[in-house]
Design a protein around this motif. Structure first.
Motif, PDB file in Angstrom:
ATOM      1  N   GLU A 122       0.972  -1.047   0.140  1.00 42.81           N
ATOM      2  CA  GLU A 122      -0.041  -0.027  -0.091  1.00 42.81           C
ATOM      3  C   GLU A 122       0.666   1.288   0.102  1.00 42.81           C
ATOM      4  O   GLU A 122       0.558   2.365  -0.453  1.00 42.81           O
ATOM      5  N   GLY A 154       1.734   2.045  -3.324  1.00 43.71           N
ATOM      6  CA  GLY A 154       0.688   2.519  -4.264  1.00 43.71           C
ATOM      7  C   GLY A 154      -0.304   1.276  -4.786  1.00 43.71           C
ATOM      8  O   GLY A 154      -1.040   1.620  -5.728  1.00 43.71           O
ATOM      9  N   CYS A 155       0.093   0.151  -4.396  1.00 46.91           N
ATOM     10  CA  CYS A 155      -0.941  -0.997  -4.787  1.00 46.91           C
ATOM     11  C   CYS A 155      -2.229  -0.788  -3.910  1.00 46.91           C
ATOM     12  O   CYS A 155      -1.949  -0.450  -2.721  1.00 46.91           O
ATOM     13  N   THR A 156      -3.139  -1.312  -4.335  1.00 47.08           N
ATOM     14  CA  THR A 156      -4.482  -1.575  -3.795  1.00 47.08           C
ATOM     15  C   THR A 156      -4.651  -2.918  -3.144  1.00 47.08           C
ATOM     16  O   THR A 156      -4.016  -3.910  -3.376  1.00 47.08           O
ATOM     17  N   ALA A 157      -5.626  -2.942  -2.125  1.00 51.02           N
ATOM     18  CA  ALA A 157      -5.716  -4.307  -1.652  1.00 51.02           C
ATOM     19  C   ALA A 157      -6.150  -5.392  -2.592  1.00 51.02           C
ATOM     20  O   ALA A 157      -5.801  -6.698  -2.480  1.00 51.02           O
ATOM     21  N   THR A 158      -6.972  -5.099  -3.774  1.00 50.38           N
ATOM     22  CA  THR A 158      -7.278  -5.970  -4.782  1.00 50.38           C
ATOM     23  C   THR A 158      -6.106  -6.450  -5.595  1.00 50.38           C
ATOM     24  O   THR A 158      -5.998  -7.516  -5.851  1.00 50.38           O
ATOM     25  N   GLU A 159      -4.967  -5.741  -5.634  1.00 51.63           N
ATOM     26  CA  GLU A 159      -3.811  -6.039  -6.600  1.00 51.63           C
ATOM     27  C   GLU A 159      -2.996  -6.922  -5.833  1.00 51.63           C
ATOM     28  O   GLU A 159      -2.681  -8.166  -6.374  1.00 51.63           O
ATOM     29  N   TYR A 160      -2.637  -6.776  -4.641  1.00 55.66           N
ATOM     30  CA  TYR A 160      -2.027  -7.757  -3.739  1.00 55.66           C
ATOM     31  C   TYR A 160      -2.697  -8.797  -3.383  1.00 55.66           C
ATOM     32  O   TYR A 160      -2.018 -10.042  -3.226  1.00 55.66           O
TER      33      TYR A 160
END
Length: 59
Positions: free
Chosen positions: A4, A7-13
Motif C-alpha cells: 500500500e 501505491g498498490c491496492t488491496a485488490t492488486e496484492y
C-alpha cells in the motif's frame, strides 16, 4: 503494509496471493499422482522448487 505504501491496492496484492495459492492447488494433485513413482524426497523437493519459482515470478 509495504504494498500500500508503494501505491498498490488491496485488490492488486490480494490477486497476487490468490493466484499463488491457485497454482499450488492445481499442481499438488500432479505431485500426488507421481508420489509412489518418484519417491517422497524428490516430490518434496519438487514442491519446494515449484513454490520457490512461483514466489520469484510473483515477486
Amino acid at each position: 503494509m509495504n504494498a500500500e505504501r508503494k501505491g498498490c491496492t488491496a485488490t492488486e496484492y490480494g490477486l497476487v496471493f490468490g493466484i499463488f495459492e491457485l497454482i499450488v492447488f492445481l499442481i499438488s494433485p500432479i505431485y500426488g499422482q507421481h508420489l509412489n513413482k518418484i519417491g517422497p524426497k524428490v516430490t518434496f523437493n519438487g514442491g519446494i522448487y515449484t513454490t520457490g519459482i512461483c514466489a520469484i515470478l510473483f515477486g
